[in-house]
Design a protein around this motif. Structure first.
Motif, PDB file in Angstrom:
ATOM      1  N   GLY A 114      -7.618   3.307   1.636  1.00  0.00           N
ATOM      2  CA  GLY A 114      -6.632   2.761   2.567  1.00  0.00           C
ATOM      3  C   GLY A 114      -7.092   1.439   3.137  1.00  0.00           C
ATOM      4  O   GLY A 114      -8.109   0.868   2.722  1.00  0.00           O
ATOM      5  N   ARG A 115      -6.338   0.955   4.099  1.00  0.00           N
ATOM      6  CA  ARG A 115      -6.675  -0.293   4.791  1.00  0.00           C
ATOM      7  C   ARG A 115      -6.356  -0.134   6.271  1.00  0.00           C
ATOM      8  O   ARG A 115      -5.384   0.530   6.636  1.00  0.00           O
ATOM      9  N   LEU A 128       0.882  -1.166   0.000  1.00  0.00           N
ATOM     10  CA  LEU A 128       0.000   0.000   0.000  1.00  0.00           C
ATOM     11  C   LEU A 128       0.918   1.213   0.000  1.00  0.00           C
ATOM     12  O   LEU A 128       1.753   1.368   0.886  1.00  0.00           O
ATOM     13  N   GLN A 187      -2.560  -8.742   2.435  1.00  0.00           N
ATOM     14  CA  GLN A 187      -3.751  -8.121   1.859  1.00  0.00           C
ATOM     15  C   GLN A 187      -3.794  -8.263   0.333  1.00  0.00           C
ATOM     16  O   GLN A 187      -4.875  -8.145  -0.259  1.00  0.00           O
ATOM     17  N   LEU A 212      -4.405   2.797   8.229  1.00  0.00           N
ATOM     18  CA  LEU A 212      -3.621   3.581   7.275  1.00  0.00           C
ATOM     19  C   LEU A 212      -4.620   4.098   6.251  1.00  0.00           C
ATOM     20  O   LEU A 212      -4.903   3.466   5.232  1.00  0.00           O
ATOM     21  N   ARG A 213      -5.193   5.261   6.539  1.00  0.00           N
ATOM     22  CA  ARG A 213      -6.315   5.792   5.761  1.00  0.00           C
ATOM     23  C   ARG A 213      -5.997   7.191   5.262  1.00  0.00           C
ATOM     24  O   ARG A 213      -5.248   7.947   5.891  1.00  0.00           O
ATOM     25  N   PRO A 272      -3.942   1.610  -2.129  1.00  0.00           N
ATOM     26  CA  PRO A 272      -3.818   0.174  -1.859  1.00  0.00           C
ATOM     27  C   PRO A 272      -3.355  -0.592  -3.095  1.00  0.00           C
ATOM     28  O   PRO A 272      -3.745  -0.274  -4.227  1.00  0.00           O
ATOM     29  N   ALA A 322       3.347  -0.048   6.010  1.00  0.00           N
ATOM     30  CA  ALA A 322       2.150  -0.892   5.995  1.00  0.00           C
ATOM     31  C   ALA A 322       2.243  -2.091   6.925  1.00  0.00           C
ATOM     32  O   ALA A 322       1.218  -2.682   7.277  1.00  0.00           O
ATOM     33  N   GLY A 356       1.399  -6.237   5.272  1.00  0.00           N
ATOM     34  CA  GLY A 356       0.568  -5.709   4.204  1.00  0.00           C
ATOM     35  C   GLY A 356       0.458  -6.629   3.008  1.00  0.00           C
ATOM     36  O   GLY A 356      -0.566  -6.634   2.314  1.00  0.00           O
ATOM     37  N   ARG A 363      -0.448  -2.476  10.692  1.00  0.00           N
ATOM     38  CA  ARG A 363      -1.061  -1.200  10.323  1.00  0.00           C
ATOM     39  C   ARG A 363      -2.282  -1.360   9.413  1.00  0.00           C
ATOM     40  O   ARG A 363      -3.237  -0.574   9.505  1.00  0.00           O
ATOM     41  N   THR A 364      -2.294  -2.371   8.541  1.00  0.00           N
ATOM     42  CA  THR A 364      -3.409  -2.536   7.601  1.00  0.00           C
ATOM     43  C   THR A 364      -4.476  -3.502   8.091  1.00  0.00           C
ATOM     44  O   THR A 364      -5.469  -3.739   7.395  1.00  0.00           O
TER      45      THR A 364
END
Length: 457
Positions: A390-391, A247, A295, A394-395, A255, A282, A292, A286-287
């Motif tokens: 975001g995810r 991301l 994801q 983390l937006r 993302p 990420a 990350g 955080r996600t």
């Protein structure tokens, strides 16, 4: 009297005067502060700097940052207090670093205990805390081995060196690493070259070029990636690695697309290259997943971490599996501070806290709450705010008004007691501590809406 180079430099006020004749008395005076004077000036006391910190910055700190006019005194949980007595809800968390917030008792206790025992020895010896943290990282990922350093840039530099050595072992003498446009991989020279943003390259090249051996593609664009691989495998070159953020953070909270990463994995396998993921921002939950890349549905050969890994205590790590995990041998890479007892004690405290308090569940829940709230605000102010993306925690939300930039809203939020940070050229970023509560997310949303409303009037 003959003067050494050091003496000449110490005396010099300008380049023109550096080699001018100097009398014996002048030499003695000029050298006094650096050679003859053994009485040091003691440092100033922190408690005396409430109103003079900015002045000392202007005098003594290089201006590599544009700083907001806040002087932080203390923190607790998700809140910071400044020297003028104001409290701020911190949705920056040291730029996605203070995962457990500020003054976390478990982290404090671990660091205190380690400082009272032994804080540094060197990697010439076995360090139990380093072994334990490496084991936890490998047990909770597909990595086989870990290299420890001190920052995200260093972790990415280590990954770049692994990719080049791995390519060399395959007979490639012109290795190419492909990264994405709008990426961010660090400020050191090779990591900066990997960062495909020309604004960061300005003034740091040689004859207009950065470090050779890098090529770029558009993020989430399979056709662009395939074209970059084609370039990287022509004219005597060879593909060493594809290095991507799962991301993009600094690039604008974008993302990664699963199909894009799947193709990257396939291309690396086809060419014997390494798939590398920069998890500095990420990663570490955080996600909503620990890493990350979970994801986007791929298993990288190499991935990097820093920021939240030590909860604010400097530490970085480069994890690798398979051949990549054994590419380095003794003397191929090193770090004086990397994996020292103090940093690893902090890393273990963060790891234990995440396990004991179901932090990933909180990230998912609070991330969904934040996304829903930001979407409502964006719908309420459609001429100012655009897409929310975001995810986890983390937006980001786009700023689409022509006469408003993200920094304007960040400044307005600061007036409301909320700390935010821009990302890319048109996004306001939320990266609060991973421990943030439901009530605190609601407070953040209320204050953000007030900031947007203030700019709308």
């Amino acid at each position: 009297m003959k003067l050494s180079s050091i003496a000449l430099l110490a005396i010099a006020g300008t380049s023109a005067s550096a080699f001018a004749p100097v009398s014996r008395s002048a030499t003695t005076t000029a050298l006094h502060a650096t050679i003859e004077n053994t009485k040091l000036v003691p440092p100033k006391k922190i408690e005396d700097l409430a109103t003079t910190t900015a002045d000392l910055y202007a005098q003594n700190v290089q201006t590599t940052y544009g700083r907001y006019p806040l002087t932080v005194e203390s923190g607790e949980g998700c809140w910071l207090k400044t020297t003028d007595g104001k409290k701020y809800l911190d949705c920056v968390s040291g730029i996605a670093t203070c995962a457990l917030g500020h003054a976390n008792p478990a982290l404090n206790a671990a660091v205190k205990k380690q400082m009272e025992t032994m804080h540094h020895v060197s990697n010439l010896y076995f360090i139990p805390a380093q072994a334990a943290l490496a084991n936890w990282l490998c047990e909770n990922s597909n990595a086989d081995k870990v290299f420890f350093c001190n920052s995200g840039a260093e972790a990415n530099e280590a990954a770049i060196k692994v990719a080049r050595r791995h390519a060399s072992n395959r007979g490639i003498t012109k290795p190419v690493i492909i990264t994405a446009e709008q990426s961010f991989h660090g400020r050191t020279l090779a990591a900066l070259t990997a960062t495909a943003q020309p604004k960061y390259h300005k003034g740091f090249g040689y004859d207009g070029k950065m470090v050779p051996g890098f090529d770029y593609c558009k993020y989430n664009d399979i056709e662009s990636l395939e074209a970059a691989v084609k370039r990287a495998t022509s004219d005597g070159q060879g593909l060493a690695a594809i290095m991507m953020e799962p991301l993009q953070g600094e690039g604008g909270i974008i993302p990664g697309d699963a199909a894009f990463f799947k193709k990257a994995r396939e291309l690396c396998d086809e060419h014997g290259a390494l798939l590398m993921c920069d998890e500095v921002q990420a990663g570490m939950g955080r996600t909503g997943t620990l890493w990350g890349h979970e994801q986007v549905g791929v298993i990288p050969d190499v991935f990097t971490s820093a920021k939240a890994l030590g909860g604010g205590v400097p530490i970085g790590a480069m994890m690798a599996r398979g051949e990549a995990a054994t590419t380095f041998g003794p003397g191929d890479h090193a770090s004086t501070y990397g994996g020292n007892p103090l940093a690893c004690a902090a890393g273990l405290a963060v790891a234990q806290y995440m396990c004991d308090h179901n932090i990933l569940d909180n990230v998912k829940a609070r991330g969904e709450q934040l996304e829903a709230g930001l979407t409502k605000i964006a719908e309420k102010y459609p001429t100012i705010l655009g897409q929310v993306r975001g995810r986890g925690l983390l937006r980001g939300v786009e700023v689409i008004a022509e006469d408003i930039v993200p920094g304007d809203i960040v400044g307005a939020a600061m007036q409301e007691g909320l700390l935010l940070v821009p990302a890319g050229y048109n996004v306001v970023r939320f990266v609060p501590p991973l421990i943030i509560s439901e009530d605190e997310i609601n407070t953040a949303l209320e204050r953000f809406e007030a900031a947007v409303k203030a700019k709308a009037n």
